[in-house]
Motif scaffolding. Structure first.
Motif, PDB file in Angstrom:
ATOM      1  N   ASN A  17       0.829  -1.225  -0.073  1.00 48.87           N
ATOM      2  CA  ASN A  17      -0.074  -0.125  -0.199  1.00 48.87           C
ATOM      3  C   ASN A  17       0.839   1.202  -0.080  1.00 48.87           C
ATOM      4  O   ASN A  17       0.914   2.134   0.941  1.00 48.87           O
ATOM      5  N   THR A  18       1.489   1.457  -1.004  1.00 49.23           N
ATOM      6  CA  THR A  18       2.623   2.839  -1.049  1.00 49.23           C
ATOM      7  C   THR A  18       1.774   3.956  -1.100  1.00 49.23           C
ATOM      8  O   THR A  18       2.377   4.982  -0.487  1.00 49.23           O
ATOM      9  N   ALA A  19       0.563   3.891  -1.583  1.00 43.81           N
ATOM     10  CA  ALA A  19      -0.010   5.304  -1.624  1.00 43.81           C
ATOM     11  C   ALA A  19      -0.191   5.630   0.241  1.00 43.81           C
ATOM     12  O   ALA A  19      -0.439   6.670   0.262  1.00 43.81           O
ATOM     13  N   TYR A  20      -0.726   4.629   0.690  1.00 45.24           N
ATOM     14  CA  TYR A  20      -1.067   4.992   2.112  1.00 45.24           C
ATOM     15  C   TYR A  20       0.429   5.274   2.954  1.00 45.24           C
ATOM     16  O   TYR A  20       0.263   6.157   3.721  1.00 45.24           O
ATOM     17  N   ALA A  21       1.355   4.222   2.726  1.00 43.01           N
ATOM     18  CA  ALA A  21       2.595   4.733   3.300  1.00 43.01           C
ATOM     19  C   ALA A  21       2.833   6.176   3.017  1.00 43.01           C
ATOM     20  O   ALA A  21       3.646   6.845   3.948  1.00 43.01           O
ATOM     21  N   ARG A  22       2.880   6.688   1.789  1.00 38.95           N
ATOM     22  CA  ARG A  22       3.140   7.974   1.279  1.00 38.95           C
ATOM     23  C   ARG A  22       2.241   8.820   2.087  1.00 38.95           C
ATOM     24  O   ARG A  22       2.648  10.049   2.538  1.00 38.95           O
ATOM     25  N   ALA A  23       1.038   8.734   2.303  1.00 35.28           N
ATOM     26  CA  ALA A  23       0.177   9.705   2.919  1.00 35.28           C
ATOM     27  C   ALA A  23       0.428   9.863   4.397  1.00 35.28           C
ATOM     28  O   ALA A  23       0.342  10.919   5.005  1.00 35.28           O
ATOM     29  N   PHE A  24       0.946   8.566   5.165  1.00 37.10           N
ATOM     30  CA  PHE A  24       1.250   8.720   6.385  1.00 37.10           C
ATOM     31  C   PHE A  24       2.193   9.587   6.548  1.00 37.10           C
ATOM     32  O   PHE A  24       2.363  10.412   7.649  1.00 37.10           O
ATOM     33  N   HIS A  25       3.344   9.605   6.006  1.00 36.09           N
ATOM     34  CA  HIS A  25       4.576  10.358   5.898  1.00 36.09           C
ATOM     35  C   HIS A  25       4.413  11.821   5.811  1.00 36.09           C
ATOM     36  O   HIS A  25       4.747  12.667   6.224  1.00 36.09           O
ATOM     37  N   ASP A  26       3.331  11.983   4.727  1.00 38.93           N
ATOM     38  CA  ASP A  26       2.845  13.380   4.327  1.00 38.93           C
ATOM     39  C   ASP A  26       2.333  14.078   5.387  1.00 38.93           C
ATOM     40  O   ASP A  26       2.472  15.372   5.638  1.00 38.93           O
ATOM     41  N   MET A  27       1.487  13.469   5.984  1.00 40.21           N
ATOM     42  CA  MET A  27       0.633  13.999   7.192  1.00 40.21           C
ATOM     43  C   MET A  27       1.336  14.476   8.349  1.00 40.21           C
ATOM     44  O   MET A  27       1.354  15.341   8.675  1.00 40.21           O
ATOM     45  N   LEU A  28       2.497  13.365   8.633  1.00 44.83           N
ATOM     46  CA  LEU A  28       3.428  13.895   9.744  1.00 44.83           C
ATOM     47  C   LEU A  28       4.402  15.013   9.390  1.00 44.83           C
ATOM     48  O   LEU A  28       4.463  15.996  10.106  1.00 44.83           O
ATOM     49  N   LYS A  29       4.809  15.084   8.218  1.00 47.36           N
ATOM     50  CA  LYS A  29       5.714  15.921   7.743  1.00 47.36           C
ATOM     51  C   LYS A  29       5.005  17.410   7.559  1.00 47.36           C
ATOM     52  O   LYS A  29       5.694  18.325   7.964  1.00 47.36           O
ATOM     53  N   ALA A  30       3.599  17.108   7.345  1.00 49.02           N
ATOM     54  CA  ALA A  30       2.701  18.610   7.083  1.00 49.02           C
ATOM     55  C   ALA A  30       2.483  19.097   8.487  1.00 49.02           C
ATOM     56  O   ALA A  30       2.185  20.162   8.798  1.00 49.02           O
ATOM     57  N   ALA A  31       2.291  18.323   9.488  1.00 44.79           N
ATOM     58  CA  ALA A  31       1.813  18.557  11.004  1.00 44.79           C
ATOM     59  C   ALA A  31       2.439  19.707  11.413  1.00 44.79           C
ATOM     60  O   ALA A  31       3.929  19.824  11.368  1.00 44.79           O
ATOM     61  N   ASN A  32       1.996  20.772  12.386  1.00 44.47           N
ATOM     62  CA  ASN A  32       2.360  21.403  13.114  1.00 44.47           C
ATOM     63  C   ASN A  32       3.210  20.856  14.485  1.00 44.47           C
ATOM     64  O   ASN A  32       2.540  20.311  15.104  1.00 44.47           O
ATOM     65  N   PRO A  33       4.442  20.771  14.476  1.00 41.60           N
ATOM     66  CA  PRO A  33       5.117  20.167  15.556  1.00 41.60           C
ATOM     67  C   PRO A  33       4.601  20.046  16.719  1.00 41.60           C
ATOM     68  O   PRO A  33       4.491  19.357  17.770  1.00 41.60           O
ATOM     69  N   ALA A  34       4.649  21.585  17.334  1.00 45.06           N
ATOM     70  CA  ALA A  34       4.388  21.739  18.770  1.00 45.06           C
ATOM     71  C   ALA A  34       2.977  21.233  19.048  1.00 45.06           C
ATOM     72  O   ALA A  34       2.942  20.457  20.205  1.00 45.06           O
ATOM     73  N   PRO A  35       1.828  21.715  18.565  1.00 46.17           N
ATOM     74  CA  PRO A  35       0.432  21.065  18.914  1.00 46.17           C
ATOM     75  C   PRO A  35       0.386  19.313  18.736  1.00 46.17           C
ATOM     76  O   PRO A  35       0.020  19.091  19.785  1.00 46.17           O
ATOM     77  N   LEU A  36       1.076  19.022  17.746  1.00 49.44           N
ATOM     78  CA  LEU A  36       1.081  17.371  17.427  1.00 49.44           C
ATOM     79  C   LEU A  36       1.791  16.962  18.602  1.00 49.44           C
ATOM     80  O   LEU A  36       1.434  15.752  19.185  1.00 49.44           O
ATOM     81  N   ALA A  37       3.097  17.495  19.176  1.00 52.42           N
ATOM     82  CA  ALA A  37       3.788  16.849  20.181  1.00 52.42           C
ATOM     83  C   ALA A  37       3.055  16.938  21.409  1.00 52.42           C
ATOM     84  O   ALA A  37       2.870  15.932  22.330  1.00 52.42           O
ATOM     85  N   THR A  38       2.239  18.175  21.546  1.00 56.42           N
ATOM     86  CA  THR A  38       1.285  18.153  22.871  1.00 56.42           C
ATOM     87  C   THR A  38       0.233  17.165  22.829  1.00 56.42           C
ATOM     88  O   THR A  38       0.117  16.312  24.094  1.00 56.42           O
ATOM     89  N   ALA A  39      -0.351  17.062  21.798  1.00 57.00           N
ATOM     90  CA  ALA A  39      -1.209  15.721  21.521  1.00 57.00           C
ATOM     91  C   ALA A  39      -0.720  14.320  22.004  1.00 57.00           C
ATOM     92  O   ALA A  39      -1.260  13.487  22.708  1.00 57.00           O
ATOM     93  N   VAL A  40       0.527  14.137  21.200  1.00 55.79           N
ATOM     94  CA  VAL A  40       1.251  12.790  21.717  1.00 55.79           C
ATOM     95  C   VAL A  40       1.428  12.519  23.144  1.00 55.79           C
ATOM     96  O   VAL A  40       1.144  11.533  23.788  1.00 55.79           O
ATOM     97  N   ARG A  41       1.987  13.742  23.879  1.00 54.20           N
ATOM     98  CA  ARG A  41       2.488  13.746  25.047  1.00 54.20           C
ATOM     99  C   ARG A  41       1.100  13.418  26.007  1.00 54.20           C
ATOM    100  O   ARG A  41       1.386  12.947  27.062  1.00 54.20           O
ATOM    101  N   SER A  42       0.093  14.197  25.603  1.00 54.37           N
ATOM    102  CA  SER A  42      -1.414  14.058  26.346  1.00 54.37           C
ATOM    103  C   SER A  42      -1.675  12.602  26.393  1.00 54.37           C
ATOM    104  O   SER A  42      -2.172  12.155  27.448  1.00 54.37           O
ATOM    105  N   VAL A  43      -1.692  12.015  25.195  1.00 47.38           N
ATOM    106  CA  VAL A  43      -2.042  10.677  25.360  1.00 47.38           C
ATOM    107  C   VAL A  43      -1.201   9.556  25.962  1.00 47.38           C
ATOM    108  O   VAL A  43      -1.804   8.852  26.892  1.00 47.38           O
ATOM    109  N   ILE A  44       0.223   9.765  25.831  1.00 48.81           N
ATOM    110  CA  ILE A  44       0.904   9.009  26.504  1.00 48.81           C
ATOM    111  C   ILE A  44       1.313   9.020  27.946  1.00 48.81           C
ATOM    112  O   ILE A  44       1.347   8.319  28.874  1.00 48.81           O
TER     113      ILE A  44
END
Length: 282
Positions: free
Chosen positions: A179-206
């Motif tokens: 599923n190369t299209a999904y693999a590419r979309a997975f990377h693209d979403m994370l590259k495009a994400a705003n790092p600080a808010p996404l990190a806050t979300a990850v820390r909040s969950v973990i």
């Protein structure tokens, strides 16, 4: 996967940006049917993990797919939040669509969120679908890998090695290769994400979670637990134990790792359809 995505796009999903107490969350409305499934994805993913599942079930069920804060097209902030806050946001999404009750669920973070909604407001939950959901996540005693992910998320998201490490934990190599299209979309979403808010979300969950296993016996709604047989992060024996603790619990093991909706969409679709059918018959 590409054939399934092609079918999925024919259902003409509609995107909404819904105000909640956490942030404005991106919600995809799609499918049709008498029952609505409200699903929330895992950290590091967005609603696209459900593409194949929706492709198989959208002629029978309506879906509301919620991107978590700072994931996908949802907004995010820098204030930490709890899983109860996420459950409240899920409830607010339901309010936005004038939905009093629904089948709610999700994958990993999404499963925790849905379970907390069922604990907080059981009258709003017809049934609960917990896919690949951490049952023993404990902010008081996070493991080394959890601390690494939580601590490094903001700075490491832009590096391919970090994203590949997450992908290897979440998905089987054969699934990503096919599923190369999904693999590419997975990377693209994370590259495009705003790092600080996404990190806050990850820390909040973990780092702000509490063991769900201790509360499974409090669930008063029919509960389906789906686990990946090769999911090293969350052992299948614990998942099975959690399902048995729920008064109306059911357990299903499927092949693959942590994101069963991507790993085994046919099997997951069949399990969910059977589960909903059984509940409707009672």
């Amino acid at each position: 996967m590409m054939n399934a995505i092609t079918e999925f796009t024919k259902t003409a999903p509609v995107s909404h940006l819904v105000p909640t107490s956490l942030a404005r969350l991106h919600v995809v409305e799609t499918g049709q049917g008498p029952e609505t499934l409200v699903l929330w994805p895992s950290i590091f993913t967005d609603h696209h993990i459900y593409d194949d599942l929706v492709a198989r079930l959208s002629t029978s069920y309506r879906f509301l797919l919620i991107d978590g804060p700072a994931h996908g097209q949802s907004e995010g902030g820098t204030d930490a939040f709890t899983m109860e806050d996420c459950a409240k946001a899920m409830s607010e999404v339901m309010d936005h669509f004038n939905l009093d009750r629904a089948i709610v669920g999700g994958t990993s973070w999404g499963g925790i969120t849905a379970a907390h909604l069922a604990l907080m407001s059981p009258a709003r939950v017809k049934a609960l679908v917990l896919m690949n959901t951490p049952m023993q996540i404990d902010a008081k005693r996070p493991g080394l890998k959890a601390r690494f992910i939580a601590g490094g998320a903001r700075w490491a998201l832009k590096t391919a090695s970090f994203r590949n490490g997450v992908a290897e934990s979440f998905f089987s190599a054969t699934v990503l290769a096919a599923n190369t299209a999904y693999a590419r979309a997975f990377h693209d979403m994370l590259k495009a994400a705003n790092p600080a808010p996404l990190a806050t979300a990850v820390r909040s969950v973990i780092l702000r979670g509490a063991p769900l296993l201790d509360r499974m016996s409090e669930l008063t709604v029919p509960t389906l637990v789906i686990a990946g047989k090769e999911d090293r992060m969350y052992p299948i024996a614990v998942q099975a134990k959690a399902a048995l603790l729920a008064p109306q619990g059911r357990f299903e093991a499927v092949g693959g790792k942590h994101i069963s909706a991507v790993e085994r969409p046919d099997r997951v679709a069949d399990i969910i359809k059977k589960f909903i059918g059984l509940e409707a018959a009672q």
